[in-house]
Design an enzyme around this catalytic site. Sequence first.
Site, mmCIF file in Angstrom:
data_model
loop_
_atom_site.group_PDB
_atom_site.id
_atom_site.type_symbol
_atom_site.label_atom_id
_atom_site.label_comp_id
_atom_site.label_asym_id
_atom_site.label_seq_id
_atom_site.Cartn_x
_atom_site.Cartn_y
_atom_site.Cartn_z
ATOM 1 N N HIS A 19 -16.253 -33.994 11.325
ATOM 2 C CA HIS A 19 -15.630 -34.908 12.149
ATOM 3 C C HIS A 19 -14.022 -34.505 12.535
ATOM 4 C CE1 HIS A 19 -19.442 -36.576 12.546
ATOM 5 N NE2 HIS A 19 -19.477 -37.012 11.166
HETATM 6 ZN ZN LIG Z 1 -23.020 -36.658 8.691
#
Ligand SMILES: [Zn+2]
Length: 236
Positions: A19
Amino acid sequence: GKLAMDRGWAINVGGGFHHCSSDKGGGFCAYADITLAIKFLFERVEGVARATIIDLDAHQGNGHERDFLEDRRVYIMDVYNRHIYPGDGYAKRAIKRKVELEWGTEDMEYLQKVELHSEGALNEIRPDIIIYNAGTDILDGDPLGGLAISPQGIIKRDEIIFRAARRRGIPILMVTSGGYQKKTARIIADSILNLHRQGLIGEEHRISKSIQFILYGKEHFSFCVPQKKDNFMGLE
Ligand SMILES: [Zn+2]
């Protein structure tokens, strides 16, 4: 990354902070290790002009997607639960092969899709290296993933990806990414042993020893992200 290029495969039991992009952290991810590994390979290692990311963590890998949005050297396949974090529509434009799953997806459907699309992706473009983000938060009961894959399903999934890579002679680097239940450590260990049993990793005799080391490491590192940093140092 370089280890994988040198001997055909490498596994970093930490890592997979998908992320995080080069300029911004997010979702428990403080640095963009996948992006760093690929950029390192492009710039420093001979023979790497194209990379494929196969991201099978339960969450969309928006970090590396944002980083490689405009980069045609990187092919991204992402299979994730469409209803959970991060739902990053901008980053989705970087995904060449997008497989969005529903809540509670089970083994049979999941493994069929993984096999079909990984074969499809690798037939479409042959990369010089595969970065395999092997999150175990797809496991049934994971508090964040929302999918319902069994331990055997995870082991089979890893085998499908390694088989696809090894059969084609494409180097593969696996990172273990998310997984928010204690038992995932054991499943990762079992999966690596299965890869070894199937002859998909390890040609030298030394290998069983290094696997023991990996297992020991995984059981004894907690899943807290800062501690994973120690493992990260092994990644190039
Ligand atoms: Zn994940």
